[in-house]
Scaffold this active site. Structure first.
Site, PDB file in Angstrom:
ATOM      1  N   GLN A  26       0.888  -1.161   0.000  1.00 17.68           N
ATOM      2  CA  GLN A  26       0.000   0.000   0.000  1.00 17.68           C
ATOM      3  C   GLN A  26       0.925   1.209   0.000  1.00 17.68           C
ATOM      4  O   GLN A  26       1.472   1.576   1.032  1.00 17.68           O
ATOM      5  CB  GLN A  26      -0.917  -0.018   1.230  1.00 17.68           C
ATOM      6  CG  GLN A  26      -1.696   1.271   1.452  1.00 17.68           C
ATOM      7  CD  GLN A  26      -2.576   1.669   0.273  1.00 17.68           C
ATOM      8  OE1 GLN A  26      -3.264   0.839  -0.318  1.00 17.68           O
ATOM      9  NE2 GLN A  26      -2.529   2.934  -0.128  1.00 17.68           N
ATOM     10  N   CYS A  27       1.119   1.788  -1.181  1.00 18.12           N
ATOM     11  CA  CYS A  27       2.112   2.867  -1.293  1.00 18.12           C
ATOM     12  C   CYS A  27       1.548   4.260  -1.057  1.00 18.12           C
ATOM     13  O   CYS A  27       2.294   5.160  -0.682  1.00 18.12           O
ATOM     14  CB  CYS A  27       2.797   2.809  -2.652  1.00 18.12           C
ATOM     15  SG  CYS A  27       3.938   1.422  -2.759  1.00 18.12           S
ATOM     16  N   GLY A  80     -10.893   0.464  -0.848  1.00 16.49           N
ATOM     17  CA  GLY A  80     -10.346   0.192  -2.164  1.00 16.49           C
ATOM     18  C   GLY A  80      -9.137   1.064  -2.407  1.00 16.49           C
ATOM     19  O   GLY A  80      -8.967   2.098  -1.746  1.00 16.49           O
ATOM     20  N   MET A  81      -8.279   0.653  -3.318  1.00 19.63           N
ATOM     21  CA  MET A  81      -7.116   1.446  -3.713  1.00 19.63           C
ATOM     22  C   MET A  81      -6.962   1.312  -5.220  1.00 19.63           C
ATOM     23  O   MET A  81      -6.859   0.194  -5.747  1.00 19.63           O
ATOM     24  CB  MET A  81      -5.864   0.946  -2.968  1.00 19.63           C
ATOM     25  CG  MET A  81      -4.576   1.644  -3.370  1.00 19.63           C
ATOM     26  SD  MET A  81      -4.595   3.407  -2.916  1.00 19.63           S
ATOM     27  CE  MET A  81      -3.671   4.094  -4.292  1.00 19.63           C
ATOM     28  N   GLU A  82      -6.896   2.481  -5.872  1.00 21.72           N
ATOM     29  CA  GLU A  82      -7.001   2.551  -7.333  1.00 21.72           C
ATOM     30  C   GLU A  82      -5.706   2.209  -8.065  1.00 21.72           C
ATOM     31  O   GLU A  82      -5.343   2.897  -9.024  1.00 21.72           O
ATOM     32  CB  GLU A  82      -7.488   3.948  -7.719  1.00 21.72           C
ATOM     33  CG  GLU A  82      -6.507   5.106  -7.412  1.00 21.72           C
ATOM     34  CD  GLU A  82      -6.598   5.664  -6.003  1.00 21.72           C
ATOM     35  OE1 GLU A  82      -7.062   4.950  -5.100  1.00 21.72           O
ATOM     36  OE2 GLU A  82      -6.170   6.823  -5.809  1.00 21.72           O
ATOM     37  N   HIS A 106     -16.123   4.086  -7.444  1.00 18.19           N
ATOM     38  CA  HIS A 106     -15.167   5.101  -6.984  1.00 18.19           C
ATOM     39  C   HIS A 106     -13.769   4.810  -7.536  1.00 18.19           C
ATOM     40  O   HIS A 106     -13.139   5.675  -8.152  1.00 18.19           O
ATOM     41  CB  HIS A 106     -15.155   5.122  -5.448  1.00 18.19           C
ATOM     42  CG  HIS A 106     -14.158   6.063  -4.858  1.00 18.19           C
ATOM     43  ND1 HIS A 106     -14.486   7.341  -4.472  1.00 18.19           N
ATOM     44  CD2 HIS A 106     -12.837   5.922  -4.606  1.00 18.19           C
ATOM     45  CE1 HIS A 106     -13.415   7.943  -4.006  1.00 18.19           C
ATOM     46  NE2 HIS A 106     -12.389   7.101  -4.072  1.00 18.19           N
ATOM     47  N   GLU A 107     -13.296   3.599  -7.326  1.00 22.51           N
ATOM     48  CA  GLU A 107     -11.917   3.285  -7.740  1.00 22.51           C
ATOM     49  C   GLU A 107     -11.750   3.393  -9.251  1.00 22.51           C
ATOM     50  O   GLU A 107     -10.730   3.877  -9.738  1.00 22.51           O
ATOM     51  CB  GLU A 107     -11.489   1.899  -7.237  1.00 22.51           C
ATOM     52  CG  GLU A 107     -11.569   1.695  -5.726  1.00 22.51           C
ATOM     53  CD  GLU A 107     -10.953   2.807  -4.892  1.00 22.51           C
ATOM     54  OE1 GLU A 107     -10.044   3.502  -5.377  1.00 22.51           O
ATOM     55  OE2 GLU A 107     -11.415   3.006  -3.750  1.00 22.51           O
ATOM     56  N   HIS A 134     -11.197   6.853 -10.471  1.00 25.85           N
ATOM     57  CA  HIS A 134      -9.836   7.361 -10.299  1.00 25.85           C
ATOM     58  C   HIS A 134      -8.999   7.211 -11.578  1.00 25.85           C
ATOM     59  O   HIS A 134      -7.975   7.880 -11.724  1.00 25.85           O
ATOM     60  CB  HIS A 134      -9.120   6.613  -9.178  1.00 25.85           C
ATOM     61  CG  HIS A 134      -9.307   7.204  -7.812  1.00 25.85           C
ATOM     62  ND1 HIS A 134      -9.018   8.520  -7.528  1.00 25.85           N
ATOM     63  CD2 HIS A 134      -9.718   6.647  -6.643  1.00 25.85           C
ATOM     64  CE1 HIS A 134      -9.261   8.737  -6.226  1.00 25.85           C
ATOM     65  NE2 HIS A 134      -9.690   7.618  -5.670  1.00 25.85           N
ATOM     66  N   ASP A 163      -0.741  10.405   6.499  1.00 28.29           N
ATOM     67  CA  ASP A 163      -1.634   9.353   7.007  1.00 28.29           C
ATOM     68  C   ASP A 163      -2.479   9.845   8.184  1.00 28.29           C
ATOM     69  O   ASP A 163      -3.622   9.427   8.349  1.00 28.29           O
ATOM     70  CB  ASP A 163      -0.835   8.122   7.465  1.00 28.29           C
ATOM     71  CG  ASP A 163      -0.548   7.169   6.307  1.00 28.29           C
ATOM     72  OD1 ASP A 163      -1.347   7.131   5.351  1.00 28.29           O
ATOM     73  OD2 ASP A 163       0.473   6.466   6.367  1.00 28.29           O
ATOM     74  N   TYR A 217     -12.638  14.296   0.379  1.00 28.43           N
ATOM     75  CA  TYR A 217     -13.664  13.609  -0.417  1.00 28.43           C
ATOM     76  C   TYR A 217     -14.948  14.431  -0.458  1.00 28.43           C
ATOM     77  O   TYR A 217     -15.512  14.692  -1.521  1.00 28.43           O
ATOM     78  CB  TYR A 217     -14.017  12.256   0.216  1.00 28.43           C
ATOM     79  CG  TYR A 217     -12.935  11.217   0.201  1.00 28.43           C
ATOM     80  CD1 TYR A 217     -11.859  11.290   1.091  1.00 28.43           C
ATOM     81  CD2 TYR A 217     -12.983  10.137  -0.667  1.00 28.43           C
ATOM     82  CE1 TYR A 217     -10.877  10.327   1.108  1.00 28.43           C
ATOM     83  CE2 TYR A 217     -11.999   9.164  -0.662  1.00 28.43           C
ATOM     84  CZ  TYR A 217     -10.953   9.257   0.220  1.00 28.43           C
ATOM     85  OH  TYR A 217      -9.979   8.306   0.228  1.00 28.43           O
ATOM     86  N   LYS A 276     -11.858   2.117   8.078  1.00 32.88           N
ATOM     87  CA  LYS A 276     -13.198   2.692   8.223  1.00 32.88           C
ATOM     88  C   LYS A 276     -13.965   2.005   9.352  1.00 32.88           C
ATOM     89  O   LYS A 276     -14.822   2.622   9.992  1.00 32.88           O
ATOM     90  CB  LYS A 276     -13.950   2.527   6.903  1.00 32.88           C
ATOM     91  CG  LYS A 276     -15.374   2.989   6.945  1.00 32.88           C
ATOM     92  CD  LYS A 276     -16.057   2.777   5.610  1.00 32.88           C
ATOM     93  CE  LYS A 276     -17.490   3.284   5.661  1.00 32.88           C
ATOM     94  NZ  LYS A 276     -18.188   3.067   4.388  1.00 32.88           N
TER      95      LYS A 276
END
Ligand code: BES
Ligand code: ZN
Length: 661
Positions: A155-156, A299-301, A325-326, A329, A408, A416, A617
């Site tokens: 997870q960058c 999620g991560m795009e 959403h993703e 992106h 972070d 958002y 979340k």
């Protein structure tokens, strides 16, 4: 007021405005036993400034083994990076690692002999990762669905790429990459697979090493470099014949059919629609990867390969909004990228706006409205949270980050929801979708592939309307830009009106409960389990949230409430979360004391499931709420389970619980 935030990225040590990476070739070996990635990164950099004496990369918790520089790469050579003159070899020994900051990491300084502007420099860095790399989570086989093989994922975003590889870790730099990765488990990356084919199986899985090759030919920021490894299989979706992309889902065998069922329809439908409204999908492959439960986000795009939490597999397709959403992106974030952390809303605000816009265009205005109502509630909660913790700066849309400040800890719903509310306001102010959709297309065309600031976005907005429809300029002048960009506090400059046709029934039921608080004889209350049966998942969320926005109900009512609706045993994490927030609203109440231990078991998987709620979340608000009810319970729940959480989640929960890590 363009001077409110720094011009250059405050979260990188790199001198990216003087010399910038254009391409990286990675060569890696993944060792699951030792939990390290070893290999090299070969950067091809373009000199942008006269008199550049060095290139500086970001590194965090990496062991740098050696550095080689070639300032005269021959373009014809197949592997020019390996052709090093002996003279330059000598230079390569002089690299220096400066600083050691917990958040920013270190600066890897590599001297250059003042190359000319426009020239290309190649730098090869051999290195390995360490156990302190914040980008990687190595999972035991017990932490996976199949429990047979370990798992690894990165997870960058926002600034962890520097702990996966030495990079100029700023979204202002965009690069293409190739990777050759040797591993005993299948490798997935945020790029297009060259070999072996996705549908092929990995013989001797877990034992035999295979080389996986990938190539990302669209320039992307470093935070979109991603890798995952595990016992995953691929199931393709069925895009329309005319589509120029393929799409499918990767997951462990046990989950892959459910994942396919959950996501295939929405992914194809919305990616097709997005192309229609926003322009072509540039990445050619749109795959989903379902991660183990410790994945800290919804999620991560990652380009070509969106990462998803397994908690989205609800069984009723009710949580596909995250996929919408993703994939949005792909245009906002992966296409037009924020220049640095202060302008993060350009990614998330635009994407959230687009996610809901597509819902209106494909589903209904009411669907957009319901999502906006849920979003607005989350905005109010986030503004309150930053207020309570004395961090009002993060209530701003455009945040004045300081060097070394951790993005972070600034993460929340504000970019958002404040961002998407501002865009929604502009859409309506300027004349609705007939005006706004063409403007969006023009914005995308103007900045696709670039990294920009809020000020460039705003300048383009004005320029667009000045040119096409000058009558709109006075409308733009009426916008209180400073209030939107730099305003703090618990409200936003304009209250938008959303379509509440779906939310209304949920509001009404919540209002009936609110009124019922004064009725002490519960047998007189006319509520029944059927009240919520006809609700769609989103409506039930709105119902619970609305109730939570009122003063706490008496405990007796809350126990009755749960007897009727059974939210304390629902398998939907979205509903469980909201139920726990509702019943602990008054942390001193009987209901809070009764349900806090349940919430504690649920969040760490001591509820018989053995599955932690690793998505931030869910786990962060639940831990925070338990802490309000019973500090010791919160800490005693977290301590034995903390290693199961992702390093980022672990650090932020520890911060929330006032524990020093
Ligand atoms: N890019 C974000 C996730 C992210 C942001 C990770 C910043 C690290 C730093 C992703 O697109 C996202 O917004 N995820 C949301 C999904 C939701 C808005 C549908 C999430 O995880 O909650
Ligand atoms: Zn996002």
């Amino acid at each position: 007021m363009a001077d409110q935030v720094p011009e250059r990225d405050p979260t990188t040590f790199s001198n990216y405005w003087q010399i910038a990476t254009e391409h990286i070739d990675f060569s890696w070996s993944v060792d699951f036993q030792k939990r390290v990635i070893t290999g090299s990164a070969v950067h091809k950099l373009k000199v942008k400034d006269d008199g550049v004496k060095e290139v500086i990369f970001d590194v965090l918790a990496l062991d740098v083994h050696s550095v080689e520089v070639n300032e005269n790469p021959t373009t014809e050579a197949k592997e020019p990076c390996l052709v090093l003159s002996s003279q330059l070899d000598a230079l390569s020994l002089q690299y220096e690692i400066k600083h050691n900051d917990k958040v920013m990491g270190s600066a890897l300084h590599i001297p250059l002999s003042v190359p000319a502007v426009g020239s290309v420099v190649e730098v090869k860095i051999a290195y390995s990762t360490t156990k302190d790399c914040t980008a990687l989570q190595w999972l035991e086989k017990e932490q996976t669905q199949g429990k047979k093989f370990p798992f690894l994922f990165s997870q960058c975003q926002p600034i962890h790429a520097r702990s996966l590889a030495p990079v100029q870790d700023t979204p202002s730099v965009k690069l293409t990459y190739t990777a050759e990765v040797r591993s005993v488990l299948p490798i997935l990356m945020s790029a297009i697979r060259q070999s072996p084919p996705s549908e092929s199986t990995h013989d001797g899985i877990g034992e035999k090493e295979i080389a996986y090759t990938y190539s990302q030919l669209v320039p992307i920021p470093s935070y979109l470099i991603a890798i995952a490894a595990g016992d995953v299989v691929y199931r393709p979706f069925s895009p329309p014949d005319a589509a120029k992309w393929t799409s499918g889902v990767w997951a462990e065998t046990e989950l892959v059919e459910d994942a396919h069922e959950e996501f295939s329809e929405a992914t194809v439908q919305f990616l097709t629609a997005a192309e229609n409204y926003l322009g072509e999908y540039r990445f050619h492959v749109y795959d989903l990867l379902v991660l183990p439960p410790s994945f800290p986000y919804g999620g991560m795009e990652n380009p070509c390969l969106t990462f998803l939490t397994p908690t989205l597999i609800a069984g009723d397709k009710s949580l596909t909004g995250t996929v919408i959403h993703e994939l949005s992106h792909s245009w906002f974030g992966n296409g037009i990228t924020h220049a640095h952390a202060s302008h993060f809303w350009l990614n998330e605000g635009w994407t959230t706006f687009t996610e809901r816009l597509l819902q209106q265009l494909i589903l209904s205005p009411a669907a957009r409205g319901l999502s906006a109502v849920i979003g607005y509630k989350s905005l109010l909660a986030a503004l309150q949270q930053f207020e309570d913790t004395g961090r009002s700066k993060y209530q701003r849309l455009v945040i004045p980050f300081e060097t070394g400040e951790d993005p972070d800890t600034a993460y929340g719903r504000v970019p958002y929801e404040k961002g998407s509310n501002m865009l929604y306001y502009l859409e309506h102010l300027l004349g609705g979708l007939a005006v706004f959709l063409p403007y969006m297309r023009n914005y995308l065309d103007a900045y696709m592939g670039k990294s920009i600031t809020t000020y460039e976005w705003k300048d383009h907005l004005y320029a667009y309307f000045r040119e096409r429809d000058p009558s709109k300029v006075s409308l733009l002048d009426s916008v209180d830009w400073d209030a939107w960009f730099y305003g703090e506090g618990l409200t936003i400059p304009v209250q938008n009106e959303f379509d509440t046709s779906l939310a209304k029934d949920a509001f009404d039921l919540a209002d009936r409960w609110d009124v019922a608080r004064s009725v002490h004889d519960l047998s007189l209350l006319a509520f029944e389990p059927n009240d919520v049966k006809s609700f769609a998942a989103g409506q039930t969320m709105v119902f619970l949230e609305r109730l939570e926005s009122y003063p706490a109900l008496p405990s007796a009512h809350l126990f009755h409430f749960d007897n009727l609706y059974q939210f304390s045993t629902t398998t939907s994490p979205e509903l469980r979360l909201r139920f726990y927030l509702l019943v602990t609203l008054d942390p001193t109440s009987e209901a809070a004391k009764h349900f806090a231990p349940d919430a504690a078991k649920w969040v760490v998987g001591n509820d018989g499931t053995g599955v932690i709620k690793g998505r931030m979340k869910f786990c962060r608000p639940v831990f925070r709420q338990i802490y309000k009810v019973d500090q010791k319970l919160a800490v005693d729940t977290f301590e034995p389970a903390k290693d199961q959480f992702h390093p980022i989640a672990r650090r932020l929960i520890a911060m929330d619980l006032n524990l020093s890590e």
